[in-house]
Design an enzyme around this catalytic site. Sequence first.
Site, mmCIF file in Angstrom:
data_model
loop_
_atom_site.group_PDB
_atom_site.id
_atom_site.type_symbol
_atom_site.label_atom_id
_atom_site.label_comp_id
_atom_site.label_asym_id
_atom_site.label_seq_id
_atom_site.Cartn_x
_atom_site.Cartn_y
_atom_site.Cartn_z
ATOM 1 N N TYR A 1 -4.462 0.759 7.672
ATOM 2 C CA TYR A 1 -4.526 -0.227 8.424
ATOM 3 C C TYR A 1 -5.643 -0.089 9.522
ATOM 4 C CZ TYR A 1 0.138 -1.540 6.302
ATOM 5 O OH TYR A 1 1.276 -1.836 5.530
ATOM 6 N N ASN B 1 4.593 6.193 8.509
ATOM 7 C CA ASN B 1 4.384 5.653 7.481
ATOM 8 C C ASN B 1 2.531 5.850 7.359
ATOM 9 O OD1 ASN B 1 3.202 4.064 4.984
ATOM 10 N ND2 ASN B 1 4.787 2.370 5.693
ATOM 11 N N GLY C 1 -3.326 -3.184 -2.117
ATOM 12 C CA GLY C 1 -2.853 -3.385 -0.692
ATOM 13 C C GLY C 1 -3.853 -4.166 0.082
ATOM 14 N N TYR D 1 3.995 -4.336 0.005
ATOM 15 C CA TYR D 1 4.522 -3.267 -0.969
ATOM 16 C C TYR D 1 3.731 -3.131 -2.153
ATOM 17 C CZ TYR D 1 7.206 0.127 -3.872
ATOM 18 O OH TYR D 1 7.553 1.337 -4.663
ATOM 19 N N GLU E 1 11.456 3.425 2.699
ATOM 20 C CA GLU E 1 11.523 3.562 4.174
ATOM 21 C C GLU E 1 12.746 4.262 4.439
ATOM 22 O OE1 GLU E 1 11.093 -0.556 5.511
ATOM 23 O OE2 GLU E 1 9.072 -0.440 5.222
ATOM 24 N N GLY F 1 -4.020 3.037 -4.116
ATOM 25 C CA GLY F 1 -5.416 3.612 -4.239
ATOM 26 C C GLY F 1 -6.365 2.723 -5.038
ATOM 27 N N GLU G 1 6.311 -9.660 6.316
ATOM 28 C CA GLU G 1 7.530 -8.989 6.594
ATOM 29 C C GLU G 1 7.530 -7.782 5.683
ATOM 30 O OE1 GLU G 1 11.541 -8.178 7.364
ATOM 31 O OE2 GLU G 1 10.046 -9.435 8.484
ATOM 32 N N GLY H 1 -7.044 -0.507 -4.324
ATOM 33 C CA GLY H 1 -7.352 -1.728 -3.595
ATOM 34 C C GLY H 1 -6.580 -2.969 -3.469
#
Length: 161
Positions: free
Chosen positions: A128, A122, A95, A84, A24, A91, A81, A93
Site C-alpha cells: 500500500y 500485515n 492485488g 484478498y 488474519e 506477486g 471491506e 499484480g
Amino acid sequence: MIRPAEPHDVPALVEMVYELADFERARDQCHLTEAQLHAALFGPSPAVFCHVAEAGGRPVGLALWFLTYSTWEGVHGIYLEDLYVRPDARGTGTGKALLATLAAVCVAHGYRRLEWGVLDWNPAREFYDHLDAEPKSEWVPYRLSGAPLAALAASSGAPTS
C-alpha cells in the site's frame, strides 16, 4: 482478468473470505454463509459490491466493497471491506489490478476516496505504501458489536426487531 462478481462466484468468494479470516488469525469470528453473501450482492437492493480476479478460469482474488459518503467532500467514496489474493497468485499484480479497478470506479463516478483498513502487522502495508496510499493514524477505529451493541440499542427505546 478483473470483473464484477457473478452469482456463480459466491462459493469461491466465501472460501476466500474464510482464507482471509485464517490469514488474519480470526477464523472463529467469521460466520459468513453463501446465502448471506448471495443476498448481499445479488438481492433486490444490493449495498455491497465485489470484483473478482480470475486466472486460469478460477477466482484467485476478490475486492469486496461498499459506498460511503463524505459530508466534507459532498460525494460518495468506496470503502474496501476485504481485499484478498490467494497465496499462489500473490506477486503477480493481482492485488494492484483489483485496487486499480476500484480506483477506476471511483474516477468514473466522481467518488473522491478509496479507503480501507489493514492490520498493523500485515505485510501488505508495504504494498500500500508503494501505491502512495496514506495511513490515517490520527483516526482511531471504533466498533460496537455483540452485547454492547444490543445494550445501546435497548437504551434507545426503539423497537429492535
